[in-house]
Design an enzyme around this catalytic site. Structure first.
Site, mmCIF file in Angstrom:
data_model
loop_
_atom_site.group_PDB
_atom_site.id
_atom_site.type_symbol
_atom_site.label_atom_id
_atom_site.label_comp_id
_atom_site.label_asym_id
_atom_site.label_seq_id
_atom_site.Cartn_x
_atom_site.Cartn_y
_atom_site.Cartn_z
ATOM 1 N NE ARG A 54 -2.757 0.059 3.204
ATOM 2 C CZ ARG A 54 -2.401 0.010 4.375
ATOM 3 N NH1 ARG A 54 -1.461 1.547 4.926
ATOM 4 N NH2 ARG A 54 -2.465 -0.618 5.610
ATOM 5 C CE1 TYR A 106 -16.667 10.844 -15.812
ATOM 6 C CE2 TYR A 106 -16.462 11.377 -13.413
ATOM 7 C CZ TYR A 106 -16.477 11.197 -14.589
ATOM 8 O OH TYR A 106 -17.428 9.319 -14.685
HETATM 9 C C1 LIG Z 1 -13.524 9.722 -16.432
HETATM 10 C C2 LIG Z 1 -12.959 10.789 -15.661
HETATM 11 C C3 LIG Z 1 -12.889 11.268 -14.345
HETATM 12 C C4 LIG Z 1 -13.309 10.441 -13.431
HETATM 13 O O1 LIG Z 1 -11.840 9.131 -12.900
HETATM 14 P P1 LIG Z 1 -11.771 7.836 -13.165
HETATM 15 O O2 LIG Z 1 -10.444 7.320 -12.913
HETATM 16 O O3 LIG Z 1 -13.104 7.251 -14.075
HETATM 17 O O4 LIG Z 1 -12.293 7.117 -11.791
HETATM 18 C C5 LIG Z 1 -12.514 12.312 -13.954
HETATM 19 N N1 LIG Z 1 -12.530 13.490 -14.643
HETATM 20 C C6 LIG Z 1 -12.553 13.195 -16.498
HETATM 21 C C7 LIG Z 1 -12.363 14.551 -16.874
HETATM 22 C C8 LIG Z 1 -13.030 11.858 -16.243
HETATM 23 O O5 LIG Z 1 -13.210 11.614 -18.047
#
Ligand SMILES: *Cc1c(COP(=O)(O)O)cnc(C)c1O
Length: 387
Positions: A54, A106
């Protein structure tokens, strides 16, 4: 090795070589998958820098070094998902602190802000940041962090990173940029004054739609120490198998991005000239409101494109998406295969409709993640589906 000095290497060379040294015991050219939870210690406390996976793992170390070099960062940390990385950044805050963020984010970022951290006493304010001339009005003594995406998801808005970095500095706020859409191949926000760069590695960096992972990059040692502490204490670390897959994927990031940009340009212009298409959102157009800033801070415009049909009906958009054959209807983006998405019901469903409409995210908006297939085939797929 002298050739490993990052200041003398260009992007593609770093993507292939940084962090990856021939294995000292066998000479293996690829960093092995150190699939181990713990490490033997000859005597209590005497170890070779590795105690428990970890805290540290050699496969993860190799990837962290590689990703840091691509962002021209001193340090990199990888997490079990992009959301895990965002969660670690938010743990730098205390109750009463305020975060200023762009209003076009997002959906998962909006959700962790408003449905998790708001309950811990952190305030979030969402404002339009395409124009920075009145941005100072939104800061106060409690504003401890600014969080943005540029280009934004899914409206492809561009925010002036260098300009906003100056304002953040004046107010002493930590400036974080989600660089998922651009990737370090197109823009390096730390060079423009950001404090932390965040990536959903799941997308372009990994590039093959087979891993979920997140990353943070930073220059300041104290910031790295705090975030590495959180990474270990909270535990959302990326496993060695996934780190290996990303080390493999990242070696072609520069080659893939060139093709994503080339195909993106071709498709943006095709859509723009199609009689059934109304607005096309892509920062490479001269008429994009912040095209000049995009040109200044990005080396090209990427493969993400959103558009709405002239017939602005939800059913028409759904029909078009169902008729596509090469573009697969799916969440996510940034892989070698082309995907199509419907933000209002998919990636951005957790944002209230009124909030979405304020930033222009209509019910009929379609988002494309243009892959690296042959452009002719992609264009003809869209042509057929538009009818
Ligand atoms: C997909 C995405 C995230 C989140 O990432 P994950 O790997 O799905 O947890 C955050 N920001 C943007 C712009 C994304 O496209």
């Amino acid at each position: 090795m002298e050739s490993q000095n990052p200041t003398h290497m260009k992007f593609g060379t770093k993507a292939i070589h940084k962090g990856v040294e021939p294995d000292p015991t066998t000479g293996a050219i690829m960093t092995p998958i150190y699939q181990t939870s713990t490490y033997a210690q000859p005597s209590p406390g005497k170890h070779k820098g590795y105690e428990y996976s970890r805290t540290q793992n050699p496969t993860r170390d190799a990837l962290q070094t590689n990703l840091a070099s691509l962002e021209n960062a001193a340090h990199g940390l990888v997490f079990s998902s992009g959301m895990g990385a965002i969660d670690a950044v938010l743990k730098l805050l205390k109750p009463g602190d305020e975060v200023l963020s762009s209003n076009d984010l997002y959906g998962g970022t909006y959700r962790i802000f408003t449905e998790i951290y708001q309950d811990f006493g952190i305030k979030f304010k969402f404002v339009d940041m395409h124009e920075l001339n009145r941005i100072s009005e939104h800061f106060n003594d409690n504003t401890k962090m600014v969080w943005i995406e540029t280009p934004s998801n899914p409206m492809m808005n561009i925010i002036d990173i260098r300009g906003l970095a100056g304002v953040c500095k004046k107010f002493g706020a930590l400036f974080c940029v989600d660089n998922t859409f651009a990737t370090p191949f197109l823009q390096t926000p730390l060079d423009l004054g950001a404090d932390i760069v965040m990536h959903s590695v799941t997308k372009y960096i990994s590039g093959h739609s087979d891993v979920v992972m997140g990353a943070l990059m930073m220059n300041k040692d104290d910031l790295k120490d705090k975030l590495a502490f959180i990474q270990n204490a909270s535990g959302a670390v990326a496993g060695p198998q996934d780190c290996f897959l990303v080390l493999r994927g990242v070696k072609t990031l520069h080659v893939r991005m060139q093709r994503h940009c080339e195909n993106g340009r071709r498709i943006a212009h095709f859509l723009k000239s199609h009689p059934k298409v109304d607005k096309v959102y892509w920062p490479g157009f001269d008429h994009h409101p912040n095209h000049n800033i995009a040109k200044k801070q990005m080396s090209d415009f990427g493969g993400m494109i959103s558009f709405v049909l002239k017939d602005d009906k939800l059913e028409s958009a759904i029909q078009m998406m169902e008729r596509l054959e090469l573009f697969t209807l799916a969440e996510s983006l940034g892989g070698i295969e082309s995907l199509v998405g419907h933000p209002a019901s998919m990636t951005h469903a957790s944002i209230p409709r009124e909030e979405r409409l304020k930033s222009g995210l209509k019910d009929s908006l379609i988002r494309l993640s243009v892959g690296i297939e042959d452009a002719e085939d992609l264009v003809s797929d869209l042509e057929k589906a538009l009818g």
